[in-house]
Design an enzyme around this catalytic site. Structure first.
Site, PDB file in Angstrom:
ATOM      1  N   ASP A 103      35.237  36.975  41.173  1.00 45.58           N
ATOM      2  CA  ASP A 103      36.540  36.479  40.297  1.00 45.58           C
ATOM      3  C   ASP A 103      37.693  36.967  40.855  1.00 45.58           C
ATOM      4  OD1 ASP A 103      37.094  35.826  37.565  1.00 45.58           O
ATOM      5  OD2 ASP A 103      38.223  37.433  37.786  1.00 45.58           O
ATOM      6  N   LYS A 116      42.335  31.328  38.736  1.00 45.84           N
ATOM      7  CA  LYS A 116      43.042  31.145  37.373  1.00 45.84           C
ATOM      8  C   LYS A 116      44.305  30.493  37.778  1.00 45.84           C
ATOM      9  CE  LYS A 116      40.420  35.309  35.959  1.00 45.84           C
ATOM     10  NZ  LYS A 116      40.304  36.309  37.144  1.00 45.84           N
ATOM     11  N   HIS A 153      44.864  31.259  32.873  1.00 41.37           N
ATOM     12  CA  HIS A 153      44.857  32.857  32.737  1.00 41.37           C
ATOM     13  C   HIS A 153      45.368  33.275  31.554  1.00 41.37           C
ATOM     14  CE1 HIS A 153      45.123  36.457  35.954  1.00 41.37           C
ATOM     15  NE2 HIS A 153      44.667  36.837  35.067  1.00 41.37           N
ATOM     16  N   TYR A 211      46.791  37.829  41.395  1.00 41.71           N
ATOM     17  CA  TYR A 211      46.369  39.000  42.085  1.00 41.71           C
ATOM     18  C   TYR A 211      46.830  39.303  43.231  1.00 41.71           C
ATOM     19  CZ  TYR A 211      42.647  38.843  38.138  1.00 41.71           C
ATOM     20  OH  TYR A 211      42.129  38.792  36.968  1.00 41.71           O
TER      21      TYR A 211
HETATM   22  P1  NDP Z   1      36.860  47.444  35.348  1.00 38.73           P
HETATM   23  O1  NDP Z   1      36.589  47.272  33.807  1.00 38.73           O
HETATM   24  O2  NDP Z   1      35.900  46.455  36.262  1.00 38.73           O
HETATM   25  O3  NDP Z   1      36.907  48.882  35.817  1.00 38.73           O
HETATM   26  C1  NDP Z   1      37.352  49.046  37.269  1.00 38.73           C
HETATM   27  C2  NDP Z   1      37.800  50.551  37.630  1.00 38.73           C
HETATM   28  O4  NDP Z   1      36.381  51.158  37.339  1.00 38.73           O
HETATM   29  C3  NDP Z   1      38.321  50.706  38.799  1.00 38.73           C
HETATM   30  O5  NDP Z   1      39.211  51.774  38.793  1.00 38.73           O
HETATM   31  C4  NDP Z   1      36.997  51.098  39.493  1.00 38.73           C
HETATM   32  O6  NDP Z   1      37.485  52.077  40.468  1.00 38.73           O
HETATM   33  C5  NDP Z   1      36.404  51.772  38.524  1.00 38.73           C
HETATM   34  N1  NDP Z   1      34.653  51.736  38.770  1.00 38.73           N
HETATM   35  C6  NDP Z   1      33.954  50.667  39.127  1.00 38.73           C
HETATM   36  N2  NDP Z   1      32.652  50.942  39.315  1.00 38.73           N
HETATM   37  C7  NDP Z   1      32.461  51.942  38.871  1.00 38.73           C
HETATM   38  C8  NDP Z   1      31.340  52.996  38.631  1.00 38.73           C
HETATM   39  N3  NDP Z   1      30.140  52.179  38.897  1.00 38.73           N
HETATM   40  N4  NDP Z   1      31.553  54.283  38.253  1.00 38.73           N
HETATM   41  C9  NDP Z   1      32.803  54.624  37.892  1.00 38.73           C
HETATM   42  N5  NDP Z   1      33.929  53.795  38.202  1.00 38.73           N
HETATM   43  C10 NDP Z   1      33.879  52.734  38.542  1.00 38.73           C
HETATM   44  O7  NDP Z   1      38.335  46.796  35.385  1.00 38.73           O
HETATM   45  P2  NDP Z   1      39.078  45.593  35.644  1.00 38.73           P
HETATM   46  O8  NDP Z   1      40.445  45.374  34.470  1.00 38.73           O
HETATM   47  O9  NDP Z   1      39.551  45.307  36.997  1.00 38.73           O
HETATM   48  O10 NDP Z   1      38.290  44.417  35.284  1.00 38.73           O
HETATM   49  C11 NDP Z   1      37.208  43.938  36.282  1.00 38.73           C
HETATM   50  C12 NDP Z   1      37.704  42.221  36.452  1.00 38.73           C
HETATM   51  O11 NDP Z   1      38.067  41.463  35.401  1.00 38.73           O
HETATM   52  C13 NDP Z   1      39.052  42.351  37.319  1.00 38.73           C
HETATM   53  O12 NDP Z   1      39.175  42.851  38.356  1.00 38.73           O
HETATM   54  C14 NDP Z   1      39.464  40.863  37.271  1.00 38.73           C
HETATM   55  O13 NDP Z   1      38.817  40.326  38.355  1.00 38.73           O
HETATM   56  C15 NDP Z   1      38.988  40.256  35.962  1.00 38.73           C
HETATM   57  N6  NDP Z   1      39.950  40.414  34.746  1.00 38.73           N
HETATM   58  C16 NDP Z   1      40.406  39.288  34.169  1.00 38.73           C
HETATM   59  C17 NDP Z   1      41.647  39.354  33.342  1.00 38.73           C
HETATM   60  C18 NDP Z   1      42.007  38.180  32.686  1.00 38.73           C
HETATM   61  O14 NDP Z   1      43.136  37.991  32.194  1.00 38.73           O
HETATM   62  N7  NDP Z   1      41.361  37.075  32.751  1.00 38.73           N
HETATM   63  C19 NDP Z   1      42.142  40.514  33.042  1.00 38.73           C
HETATM   64  C20 NDP Z   1      41.840  41.818  33.649  1.00 38.73           C
HETATM   65  C21 NDP Z   1      40.735  41.781  34.426  1.00 38.73           C
HETATM   66  P3  NDP Z   1      37.054  51.746  42.117  1.00 38.73           P
HETATM   67  O15 NDP Z   1      37.489  50.470  42.639  1.00 38.73           O
HETATM   68  O16 NDP Z   1      37.476  53.015  42.808  1.00 38.73           O
HETATM   69  O17 NDP Z   1      35.427  51.692  42.178  1.00 38.73           O
HETATM   70  C1  1BO Z   2      48.156  40.172  35.027  1.00 42.90           C
HETATM   71  C2  1BO Z   2      46.733  39.815  35.252  1.00 42.90           C
HETATM   72  C3  1BO Z   2      45.760  40.453  34.286  1.00 42.90           C
HETATM   73  C4  1BO Z   2      44.365  40.639  34.951  1.00 42.90           C
HETATM   74  O1  1BO Z   2      43.693  39.320  34.983  1.00 42.90           O
END
Ligand code: NDP
Ligand code: 1BO
Length: 330
Positions: A57, A90, A123, A62
């Site tokens: 994704d 997106k 998005h 990004y």
């Molecule tokens: P997540 O809920 O996926 O959490 C990510 C965080 O958790 C990072 O800090 C990561 O650190 C940590 N992490 C990952 N795996 C573990 C684990 N097993 N144990 C402990 N910590 C962990 O957050 P996001 O907000 O990034 O959401 C995921 C994805 O969803 C985004 O990256 C994006 O692709 C999508 N998204 C879409 C949106 C939209 O508007 N459509 C909005 C927000 C997100 P580390 O990298 O150090 O492991």
């Molecule tokens: C501004 C973008 C939020 C994560 O999709």
């Protein structure tokens, strides 16, 4: 809020499981998130080739599509078939006008370098003026021509540039408006969902209308998010099942019938987060996870977009059509 029943989804082996979209295409249940992922070339490659992810994704916003594309294309060179992969991107808010949709998609394809996208999502459901500051100032946030934009998204499907189209961050009101004119229904609605913000109503509406839901921020998101990894209920269930809190959170999402896209830039956690098949969360623990106190979205829009502008969205509640906006803390 109503408690959600578990989806009738019981994988019986350790292979990555898919959900079927209304189009007939399959979306792998776990994907790799790439928001704030630095330079994710190597993590995307590792995720696909070593950990077995088949779903990535990303988004124009990004700023990592080029590196994501390099990771994907290296995996393809290493022998993974393109058709086995599911790649999502997106359409960003500045491009949310009918005349910009196709060009935005072409730019994304050029950065990612696949021949087509599996899924292209709106998005956020509002139009940002070119050059808008973050958060935007008065007059930077505009309404968007949903019907005109969707018609252009449909043409991308008809022209085989994308296989499925969908939306993110929609409210019930916006979803019903879209369904009233869509010739191609949205295949996917991507929303923030985790035990701390279950978002039951939109999940129910999507289930009722045959729209697949992808849970974003399934672990509670990143810095400034909800620390579900250390939530006592999540920790208790993880200990009981001999799994990590991250695995419990991802498994909870897919047991609800949603795909989930945890982000990690750490190889061990990337591998850990997809080991969610071949076991399940028992009903009582699933319901305990559903009882985590509800707190309004982490991705509320506040820090991203809204700073008391002068309309049509004057504050964050307007973006969410005032739905569920009353939930503001445990
Ligand atoms: P997540 O809920 O996926 O959490 C990510 C965080 O958790 C990072 O800090 C990561 O650190 C940590 N992490 C990952 N795996 C573990 C684990 N097993 N144990 C402990 N910590 C962990 O957050 P996001 O907000 O990034 O959401 C995921 C994805 O969803 C985004 O990256 C994006 O692709 C999508 N998204 C879409 C949106 C939209 O508007 N459509 C909005 C927000 C997100 P580390 O990298 O150090 O492991
Ligand atoms: C501004 C973008 C939020 C994560 O999709």
């Amino acid at each position: 809020m109503t408690e959600m029943a578990q989806a009738t989804f019981t994988p019986d082996d350790e292979k990555v499981v898919d959900f079927r979209l209304p189009s007939g295409h399959k979306i792998p249940a776990v994907g790799l998130g790439t928001w704030k992922s630095g330079l994710p070339r190597d993590s995307v490659f590792t995720a696909i080739v070593e950990a077995g992810y088949r779903h990535v994704d990303t988004a124009w916003e990004y700023g990592v599509q080029h590196e994501v594309g390099e990771g994907i294309n290296s995996a393809i060179h290493a022998g993974v078939e393109r058709k086995a992969l599911f790649i999502t991107s997106k359409l960003w808010c500045t491009e949310l006008t009918p005349e910009r949709v196709r060009l935005a998609l072409q730019n994304t394809l050029q950065e990612l370098k696949p021949d087509y996208l599996d899924l292209y999502l709106i998005h956020w459901p509002f139009h940002l003026k070119d050059g808008a500051s973050r958060p935007p100032k008065a007059g930077d946030i505009l309404d968007f021509d949903m019907e005109g934009v969707w018609e252009e998204m449909e043409k991308l499907v008809n022209d085989d540039l994308v296989r499925d189209i969908g939306v993110c961050n929609f409210t019930l009101k916006k979803l019903h408006k879209l369904l009233s004119f869509a010739k191609i229904k949205p295949s996917v609605c991507q929303m923030e969902m985790h035990p701390g913000w279950r978002n039951d109503k939109i999940l129910e509406a999507c289930n009722k209308n045959g729209i697949h839901v992808t849970a974003y921020s399934p672990l509670g998101s990143q810095e400034g998010g909800r620390d579900l990894i250390h939530d006592p209920i999540v920790e208790r269930v993880a200990r009981k099942l001999n799994k990590s809190p991250g695995q419990v959170l991802v498994r909870w999402a897919i047991q609800r019938g949603t795909s989930a896209i945890p982000k990690s830039s750490n190889y061990e956690r990337i591998k850990e987060n997809i080991k969610v098949f071949g076991w399940e969360i028992p009903e009582e623990d699933f319901q305990a996870l559903c009882s985590v106190p509800q707190q309004k979205r982490v991705l509320n829009g506040e820090s991203l977009f809204v700073n008391k502008t002068d309309g049509p969205y004057t504050n964050v509640a307007d973006i969410w059509d005032h739905e569920d906006y009353d939930i503001d803390g445990p």
